[in-house]
Design an enzyme around this catalytic site. Sequence first.
Site, PDB file in Angstrom:
ATOM      1  N   CYS A  81      -6.904   2.153   4.963  1.00 56.04           N
ATOM      2  CA  CYS A  81      -7.527   0.884   5.343  1.00 56.04           C
ATOM      3  C   CYS A  81      -7.107   0.562   6.784  1.00 56.04           C
ATOM      4  O   CYS A  81      -6.299   1.281   7.374  1.00 56.04           O
ATOM      5  CB  CYS A  81      -7.066  -0.217   4.389  1.00 56.04           C
ATOM      6  SG  CYS A  81      -5.338  -0.698   4.639  1.00 56.04           S
TER       7      CYS A  81
ATOM      8  N   CYS B 249      -3.193   0.230   7.143  1.00 62.69           N
ATOM      9  CA  CYS B 249      -2.474   1.493   7.016  1.00 62.69           C
ATOM     10  C   CYS B 249      -2.780   2.435   8.172  1.00 62.69           C
ATOM     11  O   CYS B 249      -1.882   3.121   8.678  1.00 62.69           O
ATOM     12  CB  CYS B 249      -2.798   2.137   5.678  1.00 62.69           C
ATOM     13  SG  CYS B 249      -2.161   1.173   4.286  1.00 62.69           S
TER      14      CYS B 249
ATOM     15  N   HIS C 166       0.832  -1.200   0.000  1.00 58.82           N
ATOM     16  CA  HIS C 166       0.000   0.000   0.000  1.00 58.82           C
ATOM     17  C   HIS C 166       0.869   1.254   0.000  1.00 58.82           C
ATOM     18  O   HIS C 166       1.993   1.250   0.512  1.00 58.82           O
ATOM     19  CB  HIS C 166      -0.902   0.021   1.231  1.00 58.82           C
ATOM     20  CG  HIS C 166      -1.999  -0.988   1.189  1.00 58.82           C
ATOM     21  ND1 HIS C 166      -3.221  -0.778   1.768  1.00 58.82           N
ATOM     22  CD2 HIS C 166      -2.073  -2.224   0.643  1.00 58.82           C
ATOM     23  CE1 HIS C 166      -4.003  -1.825   1.582  1.00 58.82           C
ATOM     24  NE2 HIS C 166      -3.313  -2.726   0.905  1.00 58.82           N
TER      25      HIS C 166
ATOM     26  N   GLU D 247       0.678   4.018   1.732  1.00 59.42           N
ATOM     27  CA  GLU D 247       1.060   4.521   3.052  1.00 59.42           C
ATOM     28  C   GLU D 247       2.187   3.705   3.670  1.00 59.42           C
ATOM     29  O   GLU D 247       3.100   4.272   4.283  1.00 59.42           O
ATOM     30  CB  GLU D 247      -0.143   4.485   4.020  1.00 59.42           C
ATOM     31  CG  GLU D 247      -1.326   5.317   3.572  1.00 59.42           C
ATOM     32  CD  GLU D 247      -2.381   4.513   2.827  1.00 59.42           C
ATOM     33  OE1 GLU D 247      -3.573   4.756   3.061  1.00 59.42           O
ATOM     34  OE2 GLU D 247      -2.006   3.645   2.007  1.00 59.42           O
TER      35      GLU D 247
END
Length: 178
Positions: free
Chosen positions: A93, A96, A63, A65
């Site tokens: 999410c 993260c 991801h 992040e």
Amino acid sequence: MIPQDLSRQQLPQDEGFMKEAIRQAKKAEKRGEVPIGCVIVRGGKIIARGYNRRNTDHTALGHAEITAIRRASKAVGDWRLEDCTLYVTLEPCPMCAGAIVQARIPDVVIGAMNPKAGCAGSVINLLQLPGLNHRCRITRGVLASQSSGLLRSFFAAMRQSRSESRANCSRVSASPRT
């Protein structure tokens, strides 16, 4: 110490940094990834960038992040990012949001909200959960239409491609064998 009111007023520079997060999201899109981008800022300068790479790297951890947090930690030489601001094009999410809390990032600026998996207020708010040892100030909706527009067009193109692929498969299987 973060004040009781955990909302954050949009600052003039927020749009500029979010534009860079959007540029990162466009890099993900060029790779066929869901267009999500992130930058981390310290002292008015970008110290880390990341974009979605789950399919490219074959990992659920790919991801935007997570990549940006890893790079920012390396840049400052510490896992604590207590004087940084994270800018992300889509609401984090659960994974993260947890990483943001663990990294002690005080300020999070979000483009589009994620009603299906967002953990900064849409589904749950892990960034401001009272029982955790760290809570973030959040600014929502910075360049929201650009951030959500990227996602909408990406998924529309994906649906169109799948529809065309199914139609081609139907034609092939319907053709007589020779």
